[in-house]
Design a protein around this motif. Structure first.
Motif, PDB file in Angstrom:
ATOM      1  N   LEU A  91      23.179 -38.710 -33.866  1.00 32.26           N
ATOM      2  CA  LEU A  91      23.791 -38.564 -35.184  1.00 32.26           C
ATOM      3  C   LEU A  91      25.158 -39.234 -35.271  1.00 32.26           C
ATOM      4  CD1 LEU A  91      22.937 -34.768 -35.664  1.00 32.26           C
ATOM      5  CD2 LEU A  91      21.732 -36.719 -36.673  1.00 32.26           C
ATOM      6  N   ASP A  92      25.849 -39.305 -34.154  1.00 34.59           N
ATOM      7  CA  ASP A  92      27.213 -39.843 -34.099  1.00 34.59           C
ATOM      8  C   ASP A  92      27.326 -40.661 -32.818  1.00 34.59           C
ATOM      9  OD1 ASP A  92      29.938 -40.319 -34.353  1.00 34.59           O
ATOM     10  OD2 ASP A  92      30.535 -38.301 -33.703  1.00 34.59           O
ATOM     11  N   PRO A  93      26.833 -41.905 -32.839  1.00 34.03           N
ATOM     12  CA  PRO A  93      26.685 -42.651 -31.589  1.00 34.03           C
ATOM     13  C   PRO A  93      27.983 -43.140 -30.960  1.00 34.03           C
ATOM     14  CG  PRO A  93      25.989 -43.983 -33.460  1.00 34.03           C
ATOM     15  CD  PRO A  93      26.232 -42.607 -33.993  1.00 34.03           C
ATOM     16  N   ARG A  94      29.091 -43.133 -31.716  1.00 30.98           N
ATOM     17  CA  ARG A  94      30.352 -43.629 -31.160  1.00 30.98           C
ATOM     18  C   ARG A  94      31.484 -42.633 -31.431  1.00 30.98           C
ATOM     19  NH1 ARG A  94      30.986 -50.139 -31.155  1.00 30.98           N
ATOM     20  NH2 ARG A  94      28.933 -50.621 -30.303  1.00 30.98           N
ATOM     21  N   PRO A  95      31.536 -41.564 -30.673  1.00 30.77           N
ATOM     22  CA  PRO A  95      32.584 -40.567 -30.915  1.00 30.77           C
ATOM     23  C   PRO A  95      33.986 -41.041 -30.565  1.00 30.77           C
ATOM     24  CG  PRO A  95      31.267 -39.984 -28.992  1.00 30.77           C
ATOM     25  CD  PRO A  95      30.583 -41.138 -29.647  1.00 30.77           C
ATOM     26  N   GLY A  96      34.112 -42.118 -29.809  1.00 24.42           N
ATOM     27  CA  GLY A  96      35.426 -42.701 -29.553  1.00 24.42           C
ATOM     28  C   GLY A  96      36.181 -42.076 -28.411  1.00 24.42           C
ATOM     29  N   ALA A  97      36.255 -40.749 -28.400  1.00 21.69           N
ATOM     30  CA  ALA A  97      36.982 -40.045 -27.341  1.00 21.69           C
ATOM     31  C   ALA A  97      36.552 -38.590 -27.376  1.00 21.69           C
ATOM     32  CB  ALA A  97      38.492 -40.177 -27.529  1.00 21.69           C
ATOM     33  N   VAL A  98      36.874 -37.890 -26.302  1.00 23.34           N
ATOM     34  CA  VAL A  98      36.645 -36.450 -26.262  1.00 23.34           C
ATOM     35  C   VAL A  98      37.946 -35.773 -25.872  1.00 23.34           C
ATOM     36  CG1 VAL A  98      35.820 -36.548 -23.851  1.00 23.34           C
ATOM     37  CG2 VAL A  98      35.253 -34.568 -25.275  1.00 23.34           C
TER      38      VAL A  98
END
Length: 288
Positions: A91-98
């Motif tokens: 659903l969100d393939p590129r979260p960028g960071a955690v």
């Protein structure tokens, strides 16, 4: 663990709001949820996940409001982290960071590398601090705390951009939206010494806890005690208005901020890490 993912803030809140409000370690996630529910968030379309045990009680949570990082709590087990990302990335393939407490942040970063074929890189190690009583600064700065004025919007946007660049956080492209959202909610303050010399913000209280941040003083105004006095004044105001506790994050690479906030009563109670999740590099284009 059984996972439930949704973009509906109200259904997620019904599952997880009490769990998030139960400890200050989860305050950042609880604040983001509250901002989405009250429509004061500066982020985009949210996505939420809740991990439930065999009694359907929440034991882990994750959420993201783009462009902000994926925030999580409780996914310390590699199996659970992989299960979360297997559904999340569809659903969100590129979260960028955690961003999470270290065990969860590192476990999710490892799952990202396995599932997405990408790489991870530590951006920041932070400490979480809280206080329930303010100690007055030993050397109060001249000036006073006040609510930011709309006329100061251009200055505050510039400072927000500078803060984002200095701290290497995602706020820089969102600077105007961040400032406007905080100003509209009455959560944006400046330290005034013949004009604004520093700025800071606070969250709405969640379960009696108000989170202070960001805090930024431009380089030419530093080493005068403005940030210390501003944070002490805003923390005292928040306690006077009914909060039982205030908390904030500090960058562990910045010994000054850790020292000055300890001096006014903040006590470190936990750690936090932000880890970049970088997609796999695209294959090089063939030469013509």
């Amino acid at each position: 663990m059984r996972l439930e993912l949704t973009s509906d803030a109200e259904s997620f809140a019904a599952l997880a709001a009490d769990f998030l409000a139960a400890t200050p370690e989860r305050n950042l996630l609880a604040t983001v949820l509250n901002d989405v529910l009250t429509r004061s968030s500066s982020g985009g379309e949210p996505l939420f996940a809740c991990g439930l045990d065999e009694r359907d009680e929440p034991v882990a949570v994750a959420l993201r409001t783009p462009p902000w990082p994926l925030l999580a709590h409780g996914f310390d087990c590699a199996e659970d982290a992989r299960a979360l990302l297997a559904e999340w990335l569809a659903l969100d393939p590129r979260p960028g960071a955690v961003g999470a407490e270290p065990a969860t942040a590192r476990t999710l970063a490892g799952a990202w590398e396995d599932l997405a074929g990408g790489t991870s890189q530590l951006l920041r190690k932070e400490a979480m601090h809280a206080l329930d009583a303010v100690r007055a600064p030993a050397r109060p700065a001249p000036g006073r705390l006040r609510v930011a004025s709309p006329a100061e919007r251009p200055l505050l946007i510039a400072w927000e951009e500078a803060f984002g660049e200095e701290a290497n956080v995602a706020s820089r492209p969102q600077a105007a939206r961040n400032i406007d959202a905080r100003m509209a909610a009455g959560r944006l303050f400046v330290w005034d010494d013949g004009g604004a010399v520093s700025y800071l913000a606070r969250s709405g209280p969640v379960a009696g806890v108000t989170r202070i941040g960001p805090v930024y003083t431009p380089p030419e105004q530093r080493r005068r005690g403005y940030a210390t006095s501003a944070v002490a004044s805003l923390a005292q105001r928040s306690l006077d208005e009914g909060s039982s506790r205030c908390m904030l994050f500090t960058d562990l690479a910045n010994p000054t901020s850790n020292r000055i906030y300890a001096a006014i009563g903040f006590v470190r109670f936990g750690d936090w890490e932000d880890i970049a999740l970088r997609p796999r590099a695209a294959a090089a284009a063939p030469r013509p």
